[in-house]
Design an enzyme around this catalytic site. Structure first.
Site, PDB file in Angstrom:
ATOM      1  CD  GLU A  33      -2.787  -1.168   2.628  1.00  0.00           C
ATOM      2  OE1 GLU A  33      -3.777  -1.807   2.917  1.00  0.00           O
ATOM      3  OE2 GLU A  33      -1.628  -1.063   3.810  1.00  0.00           O
ATOM      4  CG  ASP A 221     -12.400  -5.840  -0.683  1.00  0.00           C
ATOM      5  OD1 ASP A 221     -13.231  -6.100   0.660  1.00  0.00           O
ATOM      6  OD2 ASP A 221     -11.286  -5.241  -0.082  1.00  0.00           O
TER       7      ASP A 221
END
Length: 263
Positions: A33, A221
């Protein structure tokens, strides 16, 4: 914070909501990330000696961006299993140690999250959290139940959100990637748009030490979608990290030299 109200930060210094922001701490949970942003901002990893104890896997990358001092920290890899040290415990320890050592004017907890289609989330969206809460600290005892949820409001940043046209939503945190029926019930009660595994822990520490906090989460998601969570999470990690590395520099440029009360 309003106006120039005096507060004490984690190092015991007197600070003010009217002080200009000059140092920003970005807290990530996973290396994947963080690294696109580290590369975008051309930050460099600490040379020895680190500000952290030598035995710890924590990492720090530092540099400047448009005159702003920027530090990115991640918990690093688990010493036994070699995977990212995700979850609330590693990030809360890291956040505390970083605040005490680096004295940031502002913390940005950046990373990925699951999003709820019913609340308007889509893959790749970057949300600013307006509120933090937990969904896996179930303590069915009066008052302790509220403590378990641990609801905290985010630092208000209406001008920043409007100027950069950012999306907003409430964030719910738990230590599992999946969602049990009990988790789902509490997440709905938390009115969450996004769910992650760290945000509420960072907010808890920032609140204790009176340091302003922004959380920015990119959706990997769709929790209430029809695809397996793990498949979507892994498949969209790069896309989400790229969205963060494109958005956060704009945020840094906006906050530079402004006071918290002007955000």
């Amino acid at each position: 914070m309003e106006g120039t109200q005096e507060v004490k930060d984690g190092a015991g210094r007197e600070s003010s909501a009217g002080d200009a922001i000059s140092t920003v701490l970005l807290v990530f949970a996973m290396q994947a990330e963080a690294m696109p942003l580290v590369q975008t901002l051309n930050l460099t990893e600490d040379d020895e000696p680190s500000i952290f104890p030598k035995a710890l896997p924590w990492k720090k990358y530092s540099g400047t961006h448009e005159g702003l001092t920027v530090h990115v920290v991640v918990p690093g890899k688990d010493l036994k299993l070699g995977v990212d040290s995700v979850g609330t415990v590693p990030v809360s320890m890291l956040t505390y140690a970083s605040i005490v050592s680096l004295h940031p004017d502002l913390i940005i907890n950046a990373g990925t999250a699951g999003g709820f289609r019913a609340k308007g989330a889509a893959i790749g969206d970057v949300f600013v959290a307006t509120q933090f809460a937990n969904h896996d600290r179930r303590i069915p005892v009066p008052v302790f139940d509220e403590y378990g949820i641990g609801t905290l409001a985010a630092t208000p940043i209406p001008n920043l959100v409007k100027a950069l046209e950012l999306k907003e939503g409430k964030l719910s945190t738990g230590n599992s990637l999946d969602m049990t029926p009990q988790d789902e019930e509490i997440i709905k009660a938390n009115d969450a748009t996004i769910k992650d595994m760290e945000g509420a822990a960072v907010a808890y520490v920032a609140n204790l030490l009176a340091v302003p906090l922004i959380a920015m989460k990119a959706v990997t998601d769709i929790v209430d979608g029809d695809k397996p969570t793990v498949e979507e999470f892994l498949g969209n990690m790069s896309r989400a990290a790229a969205a963060l590395s494109a958005t956060i520099p704009r945020v840094l440029e906006y906050v530079n030299a402004k006071s918290i009360s002007n955000l």
